[in-house]
Scaffold this active site. Structure first.
Site, mmCIF file in Angstrom:
data_model
loop_
_atom_site.group_PDB
_atom_site.id
_atom_site.type_symbol
_atom_site.label_atom_id
_atom_site.label_comp_id
_atom_site.label_asym_id
_atom_site.label_seq_id
_atom_site.Cartn_x
_atom_site.Cartn_y
_atom_site.Cartn_z
ATOM 1 N N THR A 435 0.874 -1.174 0.000
ATOM 2 C CA THR A 435 0.000 0.000 0.000
ATOM 3 C C THR A 435 0.912 1.224 0.000
ATOM 4 O O THR A 435 1.679 1.417 0.949
ATOM 5 C CB THR A 435 -0.887 0.017 1.258
ATOM 6 N N LYS A 510 -7.538 1.380 -2.826
ATOM 7 C CA LYS A 510 -7.057 0.887 -1.527
ATOM 8 C C LYS A 510 -7.137 1.980 -0.465
ATOM 9 O O LYS A 510 -7.554 1.766 0.673
ATOM 10 C CB LYS A 510 -5.615 0.401 -1.699
ATOM 11 N N LYS A 585 -0.242 5.031 8.343
ATOM 12 C CA LYS A 585 0.348 5.295 7.019
ATOM 13 C C LYS A 585 -0.762 5.420 5.966
ATOM 14 O O LYS A 585 -0.790 6.367 5.176
ATOM 15 C CB LYS A 585 1.285 4.140 6.640
HETATM 16 P P1 NAD Z 1 5.891 -6.195 7.148
HETATM 17 O O1 NAD Z 1 6.632 -5.107 7.814
HETATM 18 O O2 NAD Z 1 5.539 -7.411 7.928
HETATM 19 O O3 NAD Z 1 6.669 -6.662 5.825
HETATM 20 C C1 NAD Z 1 7.447 -5.829 5.024
HETATM 21 C C2 NAD Z 1 8.713 -6.592 4.713
HETATM 22 O O4 NAD Z 1 9.484 -5.842 3.798
HETATM 23 C C3 NAD Z 1 9.604 -6.812 5.945
HETATM 24 O O5 NAD Z 1 9.856 -8.193 6.116
HETATM 25 C C4 NAD Z 1 10.876 -6.042 5.634
HETATM 26 O O6 NAD Z 1 12.050 -6.669 6.138
HETATM 27 C C5 NAD Z 1 10.854 -6.036 4.131
HETATM 28 N N1 NAD Z 1 11.639 -4.964 3.541
HETATM 29 C C6 NAD Z 1 11.743 -3.668 3.918
HETATM 30 N N2 NAD Z 1 12.558 -3.008 3.084
HETATM 31 C C7 NAD Z 1 12.980 -3.885 2.159
HETATM 32 C C8 NAD Z 1 13.850 -3.804 1.040
HETATM 33 N N3 NAD Z 1 14.431 -2.663 0.698
HETATM 34 N N4 NAD Z 1 14.073 -4.916 0.313
HETATM 35 C C9 NAD Z 1 13.471 -6.083 0.654
HETATM 36 N N5 NAD Z 1 12.649 -6.225 1.711
HETATM 37 C C10 NAD Z 1 12.404 -5.141 2.450
HETATM 38 O O7 NAD Z 1 4.568 -5.525 6.550
HETATM 39 P P2 NAD Z 1 3.271 -6.263 6.013
HETATM 40 O O8 NAD Z 1 2.254 -6.309 7.086
HETATM 41 O O9 NAD Z 1 3.660 -7.523 5.334
HETATM 42 O O10 NAD Z 1 2.764 -5.185 4.959
HETATM 43 C C11 NAD Z 1 3.379 -5.041 3.714
HETATM 44 C C12 NAD Z 1 2.547 -4.085 2.871
HETATM 45 O O11 NAD Z 1 1.213 -4.590 2.787
HETATM 46 C C13 NAD Z 1 2.424 -2.690 3.465
HETATM 47 O O12 NAD Z 1 2.486 -1.767 2.419
HETATM 48 C C14 NAD Z 1 1.053 -2.700 4.132
HETATM 49 O O13 NAD Z 1 0.492 -1.420 4.193
HETATM 50 C C15 NAD Z 1 0.280 -3.613 3.216
HETATM 51 N N6 NAD Z 1 -0.843 -4.323 3.841
HETATM 52 C C16 NAD Z 1 -0.696 -4.934 5.042
HETATM 53 C C17 NAD Z 1 -1.800 -5.604 5.588
HETATM 54 C C18 NAD Z 1 -1.690 -6.303 6.916
HETATM 55 O O14 NAD Z 1 -2.730 -6.736 7.432
HETATM 56 N N7 NAD Z 1 -0.500 -6.492 7.461
HETATM 57 C C19 NAD Z 1 -3.015 -5.647 4.913
HETATM 58 C C20 NAD Z 1 -3.103 -5.051 3.665
HETATM 59 C C21 NAD Z 1 -2.005 -4.388 3.133
#
Ligand code: NAD
Length: 638
Positions: A435, A510, A585
């Site tokens: 997102t 979204k 965010k």
């Molecule tokens: P998270 O923090 O668990 O996962 C993000 C991952 O990205 C981490 O493991 C981190 O180490 C990795 N990362 C960061 N920088 C990086 C880079 N430069 N190269 C490679 N890896 C890198 O977050 P999440 O909950 O998995 O969410 C991810 C996305 O999905 C976000 O944008 C969030 O807004 C969206 N989202 C999350 C949910 C939810 O319920 N968690 C639901 C819908 C959407």
């Protein structure tokens, strides 16, 4: 594709294997390309026949390309091999059943997978260098690609002999065994194939046919029929052991090198196939074995010893004498829902997956479980079952059909995109499921476009539960072509994908959705806190609201009150499924977007301020976004 030359010449559809450096071994992509050509040409009235041939003197086709099969099997990913075989066998069946004449020219080696390509033709031509074999039992497989049908129809017990020894047939032997039809000196092939392409006249083949020199296997027919007449592998071995003659001793030595489970299953498959002429039945039976070959058979060990380490010292699971009959039955049991169906399903994709966190991890695991080859990268060094780790984002992206990113925010997405887009192949697809702000999504799409990479912004809804269960909703922005490329993967990771419009439209949807989510969560939490103070039990509150006009996803599916409604982060001390800072965010993104288009969003603004206070001034960091309930609980009206 450089490994195969597919074209129309005159009245002929022509397929030439051009992977000479690998003895024209069939890759997965080559199998799919052949199938596509067969699908096209079966309906093309201008094409009267097919011509199959290959460049180079050494081999028409030395089999299937097993390096990737080995690598995937070794890391416990059996789905890749299973899909490879399913798709290859479907191509074999289409060749066998092709509604027009098919002419194959097979010089040098034709082995295993090559038999499935060349020996199901209606007019199979050999020359004096031709050597045909089904040597699969030497690497822990069984004769497959429909080869078991040819073996079952070979005269006498030649089929059992060829399947268990993997013996190479000269042209004379191959014609005797039913693997080919004509013997024509190779120097006449170019003129013949040109003539066929110009006229479609099959009589040209008959006119050139000569009687081949008879082969050594044919000369041993009597001994072969006598020894290979047994019910099972052990009967065959005992018959050979009782004979001190040269043929028996030599043949027994050959059998002692091959995988006993494979040989015994090959004999059983041939016995069950004899008397039938249906290729699909034979392929389905072979597939029962190959589907299980990596996990329960000797395939991985066979490849290791023969191809990878080249030590030729395989340690098979059984010996000929200790092999239990039940092991054979188990390998050939019906597969139920996994049975070979010959439907054209999605092809195996090479996928790079960057960002393997709460969401990305389970999404990548679902893609791998569906049979795709997934290579992942996360700066936190996360390991996901079935996903191969790469050393960098660029490595994970290099050469992949599709690269998916699932990252925390727009700045990180832009940085990662700058690394991966130049590494990606032209025509590949980048799907960003994070997102992020609409501007970042559009900027990345523009860069991708300038590099010839298709791009979809496809943020998701459904949380970590949806990511694990494959029930996410995708909101996608991008061209029709990019969406079409991504759609089969959305089907695996989610239950619904909506193509919302051009680049950025997915993020717009979204942001609007999550503004509603943030506002609704706050409304649900403050209502619970009010209900508490009014002395209303939380269960009753849930019972009423979840079936009344106040119902919402936050109440019904993600209830913020512990012990009430379905399991949710509230039941796990508010450890994040969806972290409060991620909600903040998203709310900020909504307000940034609202400002840029001058939209009035008072509830969204209020929710943003509340989450801002919660995350930045109170104890919201590291908590789930539903932890607003304990926050309201502690507070009184100001
Ligand atoms: P998270 O923090 O668990 O996962 C993000 C991952 O990205 C981490 O493991 C981190 O180490 C990795 N990362 C960061 N920088 C990086 C880079 N430069 N190269 C490679 N890896 C890198 O977050 P999440 O909950 O998995 O969410 C991810 C996305 O999905 C976000 O944008 C969030 O807004 C969206 N989202 C999350 C949910 C939810 O319920 N968690 C639901 C819908 C959407």
């Amino acid at each position: 594709m450089s490994d195969i030359h597919i074209r129309i010449e005159g009245v002929a559809g022509r397929i030439t294997l051009t992977r000479e450096s690998a003895l024209n071994a069939l890759t997965y992509e080559m199998c799919l390309a052949i199938e596509d050509a067969l699908d096209d040409w079966s309906k093309n009235a201008d094409i009267r026949l097919l011509i199959l041939d290959a460049v180079g003197d050494k081999a028409f086709c030395a089999g299937g390309d097993i390096a990737e099969l080995y690598a995937s099997g070794k890391r416990g990913d059996y789905a890749y091999g299973q899909q490879f075989w399913r798709d290859e066998y479907r191509m074999n069946a289409k060749l066998f059943e092709f509604p027009k004449p098919v002419v194959s020219f097979m010089q040098g080696f034709t082995m295993g997978g090559g038999v499935g390509f060349g020996c199901h033709a209606s007019h199979r031509i050999l020359c004096d260098t031709s050597q045909i074999s089904m040597p699969e039992v030497g690497i822990g497989l069984v004769p497959d690609v429909g080869g078991s049908l040819v073996l079952a129809q070979s005269p006498g017990r030649l089929g059992e002999y060829l399947a268990t020894t993997g013996a190479r047939m000269s042209a004379g032997d191959a014609i005797l065994a039913g693997f080919a039809d004509y013997f024509i000196p190779q120097d006449r092939w170019p003129t013949l194939s040109r003539g066929l392409a110009e006229t479609g006249d099959l009589a040209l083949i008959e006119a050139q046919h000569e009687t081949p020199p008879s082969g050594p296997i044919g000369a041993q027919r009597a001994e072969i029929d006598r020894h290979f007449d047994g019910e099972t592998l052990i009967d065959i071995a005992n018959s050979l052991r009782a004979d001190p003659g040269e043929f028996a001793v030599k043949t027994l030595k050959t059998l002692s090198r091959n995988a006993p489970l494979s040989m015994a299953c090959a004999v059983e498959i041939i016995h069950r196939t004899r008397g039938h002429s249906d290729i699909r039945r034979a392929l389905a039976l072979e597939y029962r074995f190959t589907h299980r070959a990596m996990e329960h058979g000797d395939f991985i060990e066979g490849i290791r010893a023969a191809i990878i380490d080249k030590t030729r010292d395989p340690v098979w699971k059984h010996t000929i004498d200790t092999l239990p009959a039940v092991a054979v039955s188990n390998m050939l049991l019906p597969l139920g829902k996994d049975a070979l169906t010959f439907e054209k399903k999605d092809k195996i994709m090479q996928i790079g997956f960057i960002g393997l966190g709460n969401m990305g991890g389970p999404m990548a695991a679902n893609l791998a479980a569906a049979g795709h080859a997934v290579t992942g990268f996360d700066t936190a060094g996360v390991t996901i079952a079935g996903v191969t780790n790469a050393a960098s984002a660029a490595t994970a992206a290099t050469g992949r059909d599709v690269v998916i990113t699932m990252l925390p925010n727009g700045a990180i997405l832009r940085a990662v995109a700058a690394d991966i887009l130049p590494a990606m192949t032209k025509g590949a697809t980048h799907i960003d499921c994070s997102t992020v702000d609409v501007d970042s999504a559009r900027a990345v799409a523009q860069d991708a476009d300038s590099m010839g990479v298709l791009c979809v912004d496809a943020p998701v809804s459904g949380g970590t539960g949806g990511a694990s269960n494959g029930t996410l909703t995708f909101m996608a922005g991008g061209s029709d072509a990019a969406f079409a490329k991504a759609a089969p993967l959305f089907d695996i990771m989610g239950q619904k994908a909506v193509h919302c419009g051009a680049s950025g439209a997915g993020q717009s949807a979204k942001i609007c959705n999550n503004m509603i989510l943030g506002v609704t969560m706050i409304a649900t939490c403050e209502a619970f806190a009010l209900a508490d103070k009014l002395g209303l039990s939380r269960e009753k509150m849930f019972d009423v609201v979840s079936t009344s006009s106040g119902y919402s996803w936050t109440m019904n599916a993600y209830c913020p009150a512990p012990g009430v409604g379905p399991q949710s982060p509230a039941d796990n001390d508010y450890k994040p499924g969806f972290a409060a800072e991620l909600m903040l965010k998203d709310l900020r993104l909504s307000q940034q977007a609202a400002q840029s288009v001058d939209a009035d969003t008072p509830m969204g603004q209020n929710a943003t301020e509340l989450y801002e206070t919660f995350v930045e001034q109170e104890d919201g960091t590291g908590m789930d976004f539903s932890a607003m309930l304990p926050r309201f609980e502690k507070r009184s009206r100001k």
